[in-house]
Design a protein around this motif. Structure first.
Motif, short mmCIF file in Angstrom:
data_model
loop_
_atom_site.label_atom_id
_atom_site.label_comp_id
_atom_site.label_asym_id
_atom_site.label_seq_id
_atom_site.Cartn_x
_atom_site.Cartn_y
_atom_site.Cartn_z
N PRO A 29 0.85 -1.26 -0.03
CA PRO A 29 0.04 0.01 0.00
C PRO A 29 0.87 1.27 -0.03
N HIS A 30 1.97 1.14 0.55
CA HIS A 30 2.94 2.28 0.46
C HIS A 30 3.93 2.49 -0.75
N LEU A 31 3.90 1.30 -1.50
CA LEU A 31 5.00 1.51 -2.65
C LEU A 31 4.36 2.21 -4.05
N GLU A 32 5.40 3.13 -4.59
CA GLU A 32 4.62 3.43 -5.87
C GLU A 32 5.86 3.15 -6.84
N THR A 33 5.31 3.17 -8.19
CA THR A 33 6.23 2.95 -9.31
C THR A 33 6.56 4.23 -9.94
N VAL A 34 7.83 4.37 -9.86
CA VAL A 34 8.51 5.66 -10.46
C VAL A 34 9.23 5.43 -11.72
N ILE A 35 9.08 6.45 -12.61
CA ILE A 35 9.97 6.28 -13.85
C ILE A 35 11.24 7.30 -13.68
N LEU A 36 12.36 6.59 -14.02
CA LEU A 36 13.97 7.28 -13.87
C LEU A 36 14.27 7.58 -15.11
N PRO A 37 14.33 8.76 -15.63
CA PRO A 37 15.14 8.99 -16.83
C PRO A 37 16.48 9.22 -16.65
N LYS A 38 17.10 8.68 -17.73
CA LYS A 38 18.78 8.66 -17.64
C LYS A 38 19.26 10.20 -17.36
N GLY A 39 20.16 10.00 -16.54
CA GLY A 39 20.75 11.37 -16.00
C GLY A 39 20.38 11.94 -14.66
N THR A 40 19.28 11.53 -14.44
CA THR A 40 18.40 11.98 -13.21
C THR A 40 19.07 11.91 -11.81
N ILE A 41 19.62 12.85 -11.19
CA ILE A 41 20.23 12.90 -9.91
C ILE A 41 18.94 12.78 -8.72
N LEU A 42 19.05 11.98 -8.18
CA LEU A 42 18.11 11.70 -7.22
C LEU A 42 18.48 12.33 -5.71
N TYR A 43 19.82 12.37 -5.66
CA TYR A 43 20.50 12.88 -4.46
C TYR A 43 21.85 13.30 -4.55
#
Length: 243
Positions: A29-43
């Motif tokens: 219930p707490h998981l979500e699917t996310v799209i991660l484009p190339k080059g994205t800086i998450l942190y």
């Protein structure tokens, strides 16, 4: 980066797929699917970590950026694992830059939710501890590899590891990507890949590298590739193809 509430994708991550049904039901219930484009800086280094990510077909690198501008990848995360949890136990701050090297999708959950789940689900906690040990062993091997082995062997290692994680012979990696991953000059990577192509091991095209002779790459890669695979197979319920 976009997200959806789709549940069908969560088991594309091997750790989530290995959970007991009741443990996955606790997280789902707490998981979500996310799209991660190339080059994205998450942190970036020092950023507060808010989410734990479970990659599906994306690969995210943890990069150490030095004061003089040099950088090198010290760990990578694909569908065999997670990131944004182990390094956030106390400080909740990112060790370094988390950058999407290969685009794809991932499941993510708020860090607080994940930590609470580990407190009340002992089998989930044991699985995460097993992954933590495997990741530590991978990092130990990678540090040794970077110090001792040739660029050619390390390049083979990365090509094969990427192939394992995405199940595709076409790897969306450029010469610039490989230079960043290996911590070497782009010209060095170009020379190595040109040699591999002459040997019939790969084919290069705009924006990607195609593996044409996997067994040939395995013959010239270093021991680190097999050791890391063996460690994950020993500590985690990975698919038979990894044993």
């Amino acid at each position: 980066m976009t997200s959806s509430t789709s549940k069908a994708d969560h088991r594309k991550n091997w750790l989530l797929a290995a959970l007991e049904p009741e443990d996955l039901a606790h997280l789902e219930p707490h998981l979500e699917t996310v799209i991660l484009p190339k080059g994205t800086i998450l942190y970036e280094a020092g950023d507060p970590i808010r989410y734990t990510y479970f990659p599906h077909d994306a690969i995210v690198g943890l990069i150490n950026v030095m004061e003089e501008g040099q950088f090198v990848e010290v760990a990578s995360f694909g569908r065999e694992g997670l990131f944004g949890l182990i390094s956030a136990i106390v400080s909740r701050e990112a060790f370094g830059r988390y950058k999407v090297q290969v685009p794809g999708t991932a499941s993510r959950i708020a860090l607080d939710r994940m930590q609470k789940a580990m407190q009340v689900r002992p089998k989930l906690r044991r699985l995460i501890l097993g992954y933590s040990e495997a990741l530590l062993a991978q990092t130990f091997q990678t540090v040794s590899c970077n110090a001792i082995h040739t660029v050619e062997a390390r390049c083979c290692n990365w090509l094969l590891s990427t192939r394992d994680r995405i199940d595709e012979d076409l790897l969306p990696l450029t010469h610039a990507d490989m230079a960043e991953l290996l911590g070497v000059q782009r010209s060095t990577v170009s020379t190595v890949l040109r040699t591999f192509q002459t040997q019939g091991l790969i084919t290069q095209q705009r924006g990607g590298i195609i593996i044409t002779d996997r067994s040939g790459l395995e013959e010239i890669t270093c021991e680190c590739y097999g050791r890391i695979r063996h460690t994950f197979a020993r500590l985690l319920p990975v698919p038979l193809s990894w044993t």
